[in-house]
Enzyme design. Structure first.
Site, mmCIF file in Angstrom:
data_model
loop_
_atom_site.group_PDB
_atom_site.id
_atom_site.type_symbol
_atom_site.label_atom_id
_atom_site.label_comp_id
_atom_site.label_asym_id
_atom_site.label_seq_id
_atom_site.Cartn_x
_atom_site.Cartn_y
_atom_site.Cartn_z
ATOM 1 C CB CYS A 37 26.392 122.460 39.546
ATOM 2 S SG CYS A 37 25.958 123.081 37.933
ATOM 3 C CB THR A 39 23.724 123.312 35.111
ATOM 4 O OG1 THR A 39 23.749 124.646 35.612
ATOM 5 C CG2 THR A 39 23.553 123.335 33.602
ATOM 6 C CG HIS A 42 18.178 122.828 36.083
ATOM 7 N ND1 HIS A 42 17.091 122.593 36.898
ATOM 8 C CD2 HIS A 42 18.845 123.845 36.650
ATOM 9 C CE1 HIS A 42 17.123 123.433 37.924
ATOM 10 N NE2 HIS A 42 18.190 124.203 37.799
ATOM 11 C CG HIS A 58 29.015 122.542 33.476
ATOM 12 N ND1 HIS A 58 27.992 121.690 33.808
ATOM 13 C CD2 HIS A 58 28.958 123.554 34.356
ATOM 14 C CE1 HIS A 58 27.344 122.166 34.850
ATOM 15 N NE2 HIS A 58 27.915 123.292 35.224
ATOM 16 C CD GLU A 59 30.162 123.239 38.601
ATOM 17 O OE1 GLU A 59 30.610 122.695 39.624
ATOM 18 O OE2 GLU A 59 29.103 123.908 38.592
ATOM 19 C CB CYS A 88 29.169 131.687 16.754
ATOM 20 S SG CYS A 88 28.521 133.374 16.601
ATOM 21 C CB CYS A 94 30.631 136.899 18.927
ATOM 22 S SG CYS A 94 30.158 135.364 19.743
HETATM 23 ZN ZN ZN Z 1 27.643 124.255 37.093
HETATM 24 ZN ZN ZN Z 2 28.268 134.504 18.656
#
Ligand code: ZN
Ligand code: ZN
Length: 340
Positions: A37, A39, A42, A58-59, A88, A94
């Site tokens: 993709c 990304t 990039h 990542h896909e 994290c 988070c």
């Molecule tokens: Zn992607």
């Molecule tokens: Zn975090």
């Protein structure tokens, strides 16, 4: 095992790495289809911070081939989709229900080794089982779909009302399919490339307009019932698109910025227009708590209407070029051989 590695400095190569081993709570996976993709481009351009040398991808749709100690929700042979984030758990985001805003977030395929490899090990917690019978390329699209589901949540669009979606690449087309499922009507895609206007119509858009056409504004007003659109999405990521979209907003409209604009891009807005028309401009990032929902719906959106392009790991340069050129609606690396 072989893996597609980003080496830094715009360089990518296929390298040999040791086979990974699943520890407690982890699963050993064989990636079958890994989406390429924007990304990834990039990352290679240096415009998206990564952590080279790192395995891209990542896909990911992968088959479970081994279970670490204590894994209970997956079995060997299951197909999974990866939620590509480790949060994290200790930052303020988070701990207050917005993990996707975590500044310490690490993403497989960006900062950690991803799925363009013969094997991958993931914690059970981010390997989501796909419905039986899901094809690997559709399963891989659960990742961008999860981001689109979050975007639609942010937009809060109600059924029976019009929506304008600017950009009908993979992201825009997935948003069109979700808008169709959500009962928005008419769904109007705005896209310069003819091939992508065709895809928009196949994915359920009622109309697909070229924004450079002389009667564009007139047609948009007509399609929105003369008052502009209550929902608009920038699925391109550009101030140029928003310049065009905002004047087409109706009073009280929600405008979603879904596409990834360049960090130095700037938009000039009229505070008076935002005030007087009571406009809401929304950002949307990643896929907090939407990956399960995406896995559940991924087979029900007609994503097989996409024209897929398949490449082996050794063909990574060709795959990246096909992504740049838009040769296919969606490009995949198949790290363990052909899938269709
Ligand atoms: Zn992607
Ligand atoms: Zn975090």
């Amino acid at each position: 095992m072989k893996a597609v590695r980003y080496l830094g400095d715009h360089k990518v190569a296929v390298q040999e790495l040791p086979d990974p081993v699943a520890g407690p709570g982890e699963v050993l996976l064989k990636p079958l289809a890994v989406g390429v993709c924007g990304t990834d481009l990039h990352i290679l351009e240096g415009a998206y911070a990564s952590n080279p040398p790192v395995t891209l991808g990542h896909e990911v749709c992968a088959e479970v081939v081994g279970l670490g100690e204590g894994v209970t929700t997956l079995e060997v042979g299951d197909l999974i989709t990866m939620e590509p984030h480790y949060y994290c758990g200790v930052c303020v985001y988070c701990q207050t229900g917005k993990p996707h805003m975590c500044p310490n977030r690490k993403a497989p395929g960006v900062h950690l080794d991803g799925g363009m490899a013969e094997f991958l090990v993931l914690p059970e917690t981010i390997a989501y089982k796909l419905p039986a019978g899901t094809s690997p390329e559709i399963g891989s699209m659960a990742e961008p779909l999860a981001c689109a589901v979050h975007g639609m949540d942010r937009l809060q669009a109600t059924s029976g009302r019009p929506i304008a979606i600017f950009g009908a690449g993979p992201a825009g087309s997935i948003l069109i399919a979700l808008a169709r499922k959500a009962g928005l009507t008419p769904i109007v895609a705005v896209e310069m490339r003819e091939q992508r206007r065709d895809l928009a119509l196949r994915m359920g858009a009622d109309a697909a307009l070229d924004p450079t056409a002389s009667d564009f504004t007139e047609r948009m007003m007509e399609l929105s019932g003369g008052v502009g659109f209550p929902y608009l999405i920038d699925a391109v990521g550009s101030s140029r698109v928003l310049d065009q979209a905002i004047p087409l907003a109706s009073r009280g409209a929600n405008i979603l910025i879904f596409g990834v604009a360049r960090p130095d891009d700037r938009l000039t807005v009229s505070p008076n227009e935002i005030y007087a028309k009571e406009l809401t401009i929304l950002g949307t990032a990643l896929n907090p708590f939407t990956h399960r929902r995406a896995a559940n719906i991924v087979n029900h959106l007609g994503l097989d209407n996409f024209e897929f392009g398949y490449f082996s790991m050794d063909q990574i340069e060709d795959a990246l070029q096909a992504q740049r050129d838009g040769t296919f609606d969606k490009v995949f690396i198949t790290p363990n051989g052909a899938v269709s």
